[in-house]
Scaffold this motif. Structure first.
Motif, PDB file in Angstrom:
ATOM      1  N   PHE A  37       0.821  -1.078   0.116  1.00  0.00           N
ATOM      2  CA  PHE A  37      -0.073  -0.054   0.167  1.00  0.00           C
ATOM      3  C   PHE A  37       0.874   1.190   0.014  1.00  0.00           C
ATOM      4  CE2 PHE A  37      -2.497   3.204   2.534  1.00  0.00           C
ATOM      5  CZ  PHE A  37      -3.227   3.316   1.592  1.00  0.00           C
ATOM      6  N   HIS A  59       0.793   3.445  -3.477  1.00  0.00           N
ATOM      7  CA  HIS A  59      -0.216   4.494  -3.366  1.00  0.00           C
ATOM      8  C   HIS A  59       0.084   5.568  -2.128  1.00  0.00           C
ATOM      9  CE1 HIS A  59      -4.277   6.558  -3.167  1.00  0.00           C
ATOM     10  NE2 HIS A  59      -4.182   6.230  -1.959  1.00  0.00           N
ATOM     11  N   TRP A  92      -6.840  -2.208   0.065  1.00  0.00           N
ATOM     12  CA  TRP A  92      -5.805  -2.034  -1.225  1.00  0.00           C
ATOM     13  C   TRP A  92      -5.330  -3.633  -1.344  1.00  0.00           C
ATOM     14  CZ3 TRP A  92      -4.844   1.960  -4.385  1.00  0.00           C
ATOM     15  CH2 TRP A  92      -3.786   1.793  -5.394  1.00  0.00           C
TER      16      TRP A  92
END
Length: 366
Positions: free
Chosen positions: A65, A69, A162
């Motif tokens: 993650f 992101h 995610w």
């Protein structure tokens, strides 16, 4: 043979294979019927557990993650620190399937109680001022408010979502809503006109410009202290922040009084930081003390901007846009503040009649 007895042991033992992997152990039961039930439960548990190529550990979930992101968000530094604390507390090699409500409750208690050790690995990249503020003399991370723990959980939940949605990894069922701590009512403290005058009067000259920027733009402290001259356009009276909360560009208008203050800097010196943040903390505390303000923080200047705008007729949608809130629901904290001069339907009709009366009077005099 599903269960059997071993010589010298009072317990029944189980043995079975799933996809070529053999499982064996004690059922902990001395009765055959109870042992059969225990063996069946163990079989179902292992059958439903993800295989080695499917299962991720905590480090994979948080790391993926972060890489894909979170590192690109404006709050990346905070997210990374929260992930580091969780990994230290639960163990980075913990299978994600073993993350439970109980373990997260233990983490919440540790964060709220200040019992997470501030290891060198955890804080080595943090500045000295941060360490002084966040670490106790005994070497632990200081206790935090409920909303801070809730923000931790929001980041962890986002990482697990995610891994599930983007990578198709099975995630445990967590009662996120029930894990959240009850937060204190939102605090809105803003300066009255006289308080603002006293604050400006007692402030260091460099701090006055910073305070003026905060109260006329509503920007956050980090955005103001980190502002660069290339973000300021005095000709169009705009400040453009390329990266703020929510990771979206945000522009604010420069009020005439702020423009005049900024214009005092000669054009050839308009490079690098806009404001002189030298001894910022000491200068701010000195200004607050000199003004004799009670329970007043720098962020309250942002509340002052919103409150003054509301008092002078701005609606919540305008304030939401000015403060770059994610939604008007966030701006509702200022809903209780009513404009000082509210134009009602009665006022509008009265103004219309007064206007017509003045027009007729002028015609008669003519």
């Amino acid at each position: 043979m599903p269960i059997y007895q071993r010589e010298g042991s009072p317990y029944w033992w189980y043995t079975f294979s799933i996809d070529g992997k053999r499982f064996r152990g004690s059922t902990g039961e001395t009765k055959e019927r109870a042992a059969l039930l225990a063996e069946a439960e163990k079989y179902q548990l292992e059958r439903g557990r993800p295989t080695a190529d499917q299962a991720w550990r905590l480090r994979e979930v948080l790391g993926t993650f972060w890489t894909e992101h979170a590192q690109h968000l404006s709050s990346a530094s905070d997210i990374f620190f929260h992930f580091e604390m969780l990994s230290q507390f639960l163990g980075p090699s913990l299978p994600i399937s073993d993350v439970t409500n109980a373990k997260l409750l233990d983490y919440r208690a540790a964060r709220r109680g200040g019992t997470i050790e501030a290891t060198e690995e955890l804080v080595r990249d943090r500045p000295k001022a941060w360490r002084h503020r966040m670490i106790t003399k005994t070497g632990f991370i200081r206790p935090v408010a409920p909303q801070t723990v809730n923000r931790d959980f929001a980041h962890i939940q986002a990482a697990m979502n995610w891994a599930r949605d983007v990578h198709g990894k099975p995630m445990p069922t967590i009662a996120w809503t029930r894990l959240k701590s009850k937060e204190a009512p939102f605090r809105v403290r803003f300066a009255a006109a006289t308080e603002f005058e006293q604050l400006m009067s007692g402030a260091h000259p460099a701090m006055r410009t910073i305070i003026l920027c905060a109260v006329t733009t509503g920007l956050r402290r980090a955005n103001i202290l980190g502002m660069q001259w290339h973000q300021v356009d005095l000709s169009s009276c705009t400040i453009t922040l390329p990266r703020v909360k929510g990771d979206k560009p945000h522009s604010v208008s420069i009020a005439p009084v702020l423009r005049a203050a900024l214009a005092r800097t000669p054009p050839n010196l308009r490079k690098g930081p806009v404001f002189d943040a030298t001894n910022y903390k000491r200068r701010w505390q000195g200004a607050v003390k000199s003004a004799d303000l009670r329970d007043f923080r720098f962020h309250d200047l942002r509340h002052t901007f919103a409150s003054w705008a509301r008092q002078n007729g701005a609606d919540l949608a305008d304030i939401c846009e000015a403060l770059d809130h994610s939604s008007v629901a966030v701006t509702q904290r200022y809903a209780h503040i009513q404009p000082e001069t509210t134009t009602t339907a009665f006022d509008r009709v009265a103004d219309l009649l007064a206007s017509q009366s003045r027009s007729q009077s002028r015609k008669k005099r003519a």
